[in-house]
Scaffold this active site. Structure first.
Site, short mmCIF file in Angstrom:
data_model
loop_
_atom_site.label_atom_id
_atom_site.label_comp_id
_atom_site.label_asym_id
_atom_site.label_seq_id
_atom_site.Cartn_x
_atom_site.Cartn_y
_atom_site.Cartn_z
CG ASP A 1 53.58 39.55 38.92
OD1 ASP A 1 54.04 38.40 38.77
OD2 ASP A 1 52.94 39.89 39.94
CG ASN B 1 51.09 30.26 36.26
OD1 ASN B 1 50.30 29.79 37.09
ND2 ASN B 1 51.17 31.57 36.04
CD GLU B 2 47.45 33.21 35.66
OE1 GLU B 2 47.82 34.22 35.04
OE2 GLU B 2 46.95 33.27 36.80
CG ASN C 1 46.60 30.52 38.96
OD1 ASN C 1 46.63 29.59 39.75
ND2 ASN C 1 47.59 30.80 38.14
CE1 TYR D 1 45.59 42.42 39.82
CE2 TYR D 1 45.41 40.05 40.14
CZ TYR D 1 46.16 41.20 40.11
OH TYR D 1 47.51 41.15 40.36
CD GLU E 1 48.97 32.33 40.74
OE1 GLU E 1 48.49 33.46 40.51
OE2 GLU E 1 49.91 31.84 40.09
CD1 TRP F 1 50.14 35.90 43.81
CD2 TRP F 1 50.98 33.86 43.45
NE1 TRP F 1 51.27 36.05 43.03
CE2 TRP F 1 51.80 34.80 42.79
CE3 TRP F 1 51.33 32.51 43.37
CZ2 TRP F 1 52.93 34.44 42.06
CZ3 TRP F 1 52.45 32.16 42.65
CH2 TRP F 1 53.23 33.13 41.99
CE LYS G 1 47.41 39.94 43.93
NZ LYS G 1 48.33 40.72 43.05
C1 GCB Z 1 48.65 35.52 38.49
C2 GCB Z 1 49.98 34.98 38.12
C3 GCB Z 1 51.05 35.38 39.12
C4 GCB Z 1 50.87 36.85 39.52
C5 GCB Z 1 49.51 36.99 40.18
C6 GCB Z 1 49.20 38.43 40.62
O1 GCB Z 1 47.63 35.03 38.06
O2 GCB Z 1 49.99 33.59 37.94
O3 GCB Z 1 52.31 35.15 38.55
O4 GCB Z 1 51.87 37.30 40.38
O5 GCB Z 1 48.52 36.59 39.28
O6 GCB Z 1 49.51 38.80 41.73
O7 GCB Z 1 48.67 39.16 39.80
#
Ligand code: GCB
Length: 576
Positions: free
Chosen positions: A161, A399-400, A450, A456, A488, A533, A552
């Site tokens: 993002d 990451n992820e 995370n 979500y 996160e 996060w 966030k």
């Molecule tokens: C995640 C990602 C991070 C995003 C975050 C979000 O899992 O690692 O880069 O910014 O979620 O806020 O959706």
């Protein structure tokens, strides 16, 4: 490659400032500059002007500046050094291409042609490309449709993002060193064993003709001459009594290298700061200097209004001040290597860092053999630049990733093997959003989770969010016996939005969700850290879940606190 330094035997001349920009990057070597577009170096392009620079990820732009080499009293070899340029840079001087560097975030350096003499006006052009693809790290332009995950279908088309800012993001320096002999790399591995005994292993390379390198730590009254053989040298030392480098109690020692040429004259000198400390995973704990340590802090971004992703010392100092204000002791360089100055500050302040490569959201539906090669290079460049920083306690190679995919495991076997070959003194953390379904967990020493229950998933249902949080964590713990941390979790909140009862996007909701999850987390004995996060709101690609960026942050983009920051401050100070 060493980060430039200015001292009695080396010169580092700053080329930062106002450069010219041409939007015609295709013919960078010959493009004309109309002198009506100026850009900042360091700087990102996207927030300087009033129109968007982004053209679907296809654009190359060209930068230009002029400089002169000074006349030096000593014989000099000159090169030009870049702290970072995203995502691909090609450098020309006086119409001659010097070289190129792919992937942003790590430094690169090219020697200048010997034909350039002192006092000559030199034109330097840099083509900077925003093109991302299945072969690059990070990946981009994958053209996934909206059904293929949270970030598919957004604009620009990147599988993450945060906004893919383009530009020469860090300092540019003209580097002058002796043409007789010069230190070209220095690898220092300080550690502490029982009590206060410090051990130091040094390996280095010298280019040119040299007989010996003197290594000195004045505060330990240590001076050793290492013989140079085939351009390499090595020394080991044991110190009966050193002060350790520790979290919030950083103790740094200065090591000075002096390179001697064949006539035994000193021709180069370079200093590094080191910290004696040991980091290990022991059972389900992370140990620093033989004691369990808990990581409290944030996932962050290099992001600030107007500056985009470029490094700025004032912002860096403000960020460390705010982290200290909250009581945080650590952060992750999500999702790429940060400016080295940030690590210098973390070394000085005793802040622990998880250092991450730019490999974010590796999608195995699209990877090619080239993706892996680029990823390995990113690991190599990260470790080469940052291995000497005591603040770095864990490497995160990605990451992820789509680590539930059948291709993920063989791919990450190669990546983790390479990271371990390059540095066996630090554990590896695997950062995942797939919980126990991740097929690569056992490749790591520690797992970072995370997860966003209450944001979500299960929006507005804080009781369910808490239960889900514990369930997911316990599932991972059942298959992974080592230490686990939250890398996160959080919720978007628009500063100034309030709601009672707490509802999504309000400061109350963000604060309450964080409070409930972190309190639940403390009942899980294997959980060794909590990174929220995010530290601050940041710019993103455009898509409906993002309201002018990712909100966030517990601080706003201009670094003022939301409710959650005040709560974290109480929570982390009570714990310490
Ligand atoms: C995640 C990602 C991070 C995003 C975050 C979000 O899992 O690692 O880069 O910014 O979620 O806020 O959706």
């Amino acid at each position: 490659m060493l980060t430039p330094q200015n001292n009695a035997l080396r010169q580092a001349i700053n080329l930062d400032g106002i450069w010219e920009l041409s939007l015609d990057g295709a013919s960078a070597g010959t493009t004309t500059f109309v002198r009506d577009r100026f850009v900042a170096v360091p700087g990102s392009l996207e927030e300087l002007y009033c129109e968007s620079w982004w053209t679907g990820g296809e654009r190359d732009v060209c930068y230009r500046t002029f400089f002169e080499l000074p006349s030096a009293p000593l014989e000099r070899t000159w090169s030009v050094w870049f702290g970072a340029a995203n995502y691909r840079a090609e450098v020309w001087v006086n119409g001659i291409k010097l070289g190129e560097h792919a992937t942003g975030y790590t430094p690169f350096e090219f020697p200048l042609p010997a034909s350039i003499g002192a006092g000559e006006r030199v034109e330097m052009r840099v083509r900077v490309s925003q093109k991302l693809s299945a072969d690059t790290i990070p990946m981009g332009n994958l053209r996934n449709s909206g059904g293929a995950g949270q970030f598919a279908g957004q604009y620009p088309d990147v599988p993450f993002d945060f906004f893919p800012f383009v530009g020469i993001h860090r300092s540019v320096q003209l580097v002058g060193v002796s043409s007789r002999a010069v230190l070209s790399s220095a690898r220092l591995e300080p550690t502490v064993s029982v009590g206060t005994t410090g051990l130091l292993n040094v390996r280095g390379n010298v280019s040119g003709e040299s007989t010996r390198v003197e290594c000195v730590i004045p505060e330990l009254a240590w001076c050793e001459s290492a013989i140079v053989s085939n351009g390499q040298f090595q020394v080991q030392a044991t110190f009966p009594s050193v002060e350790r480098w520790d979290v919030n109690r950083p103790r740094l020692y200065i090591v000075r290298f002096t390179v001697f040429d064949l006539t035994n004259g000193a021709v180069d000198t370079y200093v590094r700061k080191i910290g004696f400390r040991e980091v290990r995973v022991v059972g389900a704990e992370l140990h620093l200097n033989g004691r369990a340590v808990r990581l409290n802090g944030f996932g962050r971004h290099e992001d600030f209004a107007v500056l985009g992703k470029s490094y700025n010392t004032a912002v860096a100092i403000r960020d460390f001040a705010l982290m200290r204000w909250t009581g945080a002791n650590s952060f992750r360089t999500s999702h790429y290597p940060y400016a080295e100055e940030t690590l210098d500050l973390a070394d000085e302040l005793g802040v622990l860092v998880i250092a991450e490569t730019p490999a974010v959201s590796i999608n195995f539906e699209h990877t090619t053999e080239q993706t892996l090669g680029t990823h390995l290079r990113c690991v190599e460049e990260l470790i080469a630049r940052d291995h000497h920083h005591p603040c770095v306690v864990l490497w995160s190679v990605a990451n992820e990733s789509l680590s539930t995919h059948p291709r993920a495991r063989p791919y990450f076997e190669r990546v983790t093997k390479r990271a371990r070959e390059l540095d066996c003194t630090r554990p590896l953390i695997g950062v995942t959003c797939h919980g126990a379904a991740d097929t690569t967990l056992d490749l790591y020493d520690m797992i970072g989770m995370n997860l966003y229950p209450g944001w979500y998933e299960y929006p507005g249902q804080l009781d369910v969010a808490e239960r889900e949080f514990v369930r997911i964590m316990d599932e991972v713990h059942a298959v992974f016996p080592g230490p686990i941390m939250i890398t996160e979790t959080g919720a978007d909140a628009i500063a100034g939005f309030h709601s009672l009862p707490a509802r999504q996007w309000s400061e109350e909701y963000q604060a309450e969700l964080i409070e409930r999850l972190l309190k639940r987390g403390r009942s899980l004995p294997y959980l060794v850290g909590e990174h929220i996060w995010n530290f601050a709101d940041f710019a993103t690609a455009q898509n409906f879940p993002r309201a002018l960026g990712n909100r966030k942050g517990v601080f706003t983009r201009d670094r003022q606190p939301k409710f959650a920051a005040h709560w974290l401050r109480r929570w982390w100070h009570e714990q310490s």
